[in-house]
Design a protein around this motif. Structure first.
Motif, PDB file in Angstrom:
ATOM      1  N   SER A  41      38.652  66.362  36.275  1.00 28.67           N
ATOM      2  CA  SER A  41      37.721  67.250  35.566  1.00 28.67           C
ATOM      3  C   SER A  41      36.608  66.507  34.857  1.00 28.67           C
ATOM      4  N   ALA A  42      36.816  65.241  34.534  1.00 24.09           N
ATOM      5  CA  ALA A  42      35.858  64.455  33.747  1.00 24.09           C
ATOM      6  C   ALA A  42      35.590  65.128  32.407  1.00 24.09           C
ATOM      7  N   SER A  43      36.637  65.728  31.836  1.00 24.70           N
ATOM      8  CA  SER A  43      36.530  66.420  30.557  1.00 24.70           C
ATOM      9  C   SER A  43      37.816  66.191  29.778  1.00 24.70           C
ATOM     10  N   LEU A  44      37.733  66.383  28.464  1.00 23.22           N
ATOM     11  CA  LEU A  44      38.923  66.262  27.634  1.00 23.22           C
ATOM     12  C   LEU A  44      39.366  67.595  27.045  1.00 23.22           C
ATOM     13  N   ALA A  45      38.745  68.682  27.454  1.00 23.50           N
ATOM     14  CA  ALA A  45      39.161  70.008  27.008  1.00 23.50           C
ATOM     15  C   ALA A  45      40.472  70.377  27.693  1.00 23.50           C
ATOM     16  N   VAL A  46      41.421  70.875  26.914  1.00 21.71           N
ATOM     17  CA  VAL A  46      42.768  71.147  27.429  1.00 21.71           C
ATOM     18  C   VAL A  46      42.728  72.101  28.622  1.00 21.71           C
ATOM     19  N   ALA A  47      41.978  73.172  28.510  1.00 22.68           N
ATOM     20  CA  ALA A  47      41.934  74.160  29.594  1.00 22.68           C
ATOM     21  C   ALA A  47      41.301  73.565  30.853  1.00 22.68           C
ATOM     22  N   LEU A  48      40.251  72.785  30.699  1.00 25.19           N
ATOM     23  CA  LEU A  48      39.603  72.183  31.867  1.00 25.19           C
ATOM     24  C   LEU A  48      40.485  71.127  32.520  1.00 25.19           C
ATOM     25  N   VAL A  49      41.195  70.359  31.702  1.00 25.51           N
ATOM     26  CA  VAL A  49      42.121  69.360  32.251  1.00 25.51           C
ATOM     27  C   VAL A  49      43.229  70.063  33.031  1.00 25.51           C
ATOM     28  N   GLY A  50      43.765  71.127  32.474  1.00 21.73           N
ATOM     29  CA  GLY A  50      44.808  71.893  33.154  1.00 21.73           C
ATOM     30  C   GLY A  50      44.326  72.516  34.448  1.00 21.73           C
ATOM     31  N   GLN A  51      43.119  73.071  34.430  1.00 16.96           N
ATOM     32  CA  GLN A  51      42.564  73.670  35.644  1.00 16.96           C
ATOM     33  C   GLN A  51      42.317  72.609  36.720  1.00 16.96           C
ATOM     34  N   ALA A  52      41.829  71.448  36.315  1.00 14.46           N
ATOM     35  CA  ALA A  52      41.595  70.372  37.286  1.00 14.46           C
ATOM     36  C   ALA A  52      42.908  69.840  37.841  1.00 14.46           C
ATOM     37  N   LEU A  53      43.922  69.741  36.990  1.00 14.04           N
ATOM     38  CA  LEU A  53      45.246  69.317  37.450  1.00 14.04           C
ATOM     39  C   LEU A  53      45.792  70.303  38.467  1.00 14.04           C
ATOM     40  N   ALA A  54      45.651  71.585  38.182  1.00 12.64           N
ATOM     41  CA  ALA A  54      46.119  72.615  39.108  1.00 12.64           C
ATOM     42  C   ALA A  54      45.380  72.535  40.432  1.00 12.64           C
TER      43      ALA A  54
END
Length: 79
Positions: A41-54
């Motif tokens: 995600s190249a982000s540290l926002a929890v929701a964005l990290v989770g979405q990128a992981l998914a």
């Protein structure tokens, strides 16, 4: 999908050598999943990290976001 699996294995192996026996195996796995999410995600926002992981693992976003949130709220890991 295969590239993400190889990337995750590399991250897990690297973190296992860094932390050794200082961190439980399941925590190393959770941290490596979060690292994969951050790298994707190249982000540290929890929701964005989770979405990128998914997206990287081909899983549901809801569960990945929850996994990252629980990791960051874990008392055993000092963020």
């Amino acid at each position: 999908m295969r590239a993400a699996t190889q990337r995750l294995e590399f991250i897990e192996n690297y973190l296992a050598t860094v932390f050794g026996s200082d961190l439980h195996v399941k925590r190393v796995c959770s941290v490596s999943n979060a690292v994969l999410g951050v790298m994707t995600s190249a982000s540290l926002a929890v929701a964005l990290v989770g979405q990128a992981l998914a997206q990287a693992r081909g899983k549901a976003a809801k569960h990945a976001i929850k996994q990252v949130d629980r990791l960051l709220s874990n008392q055993g890991i000092d963020v």
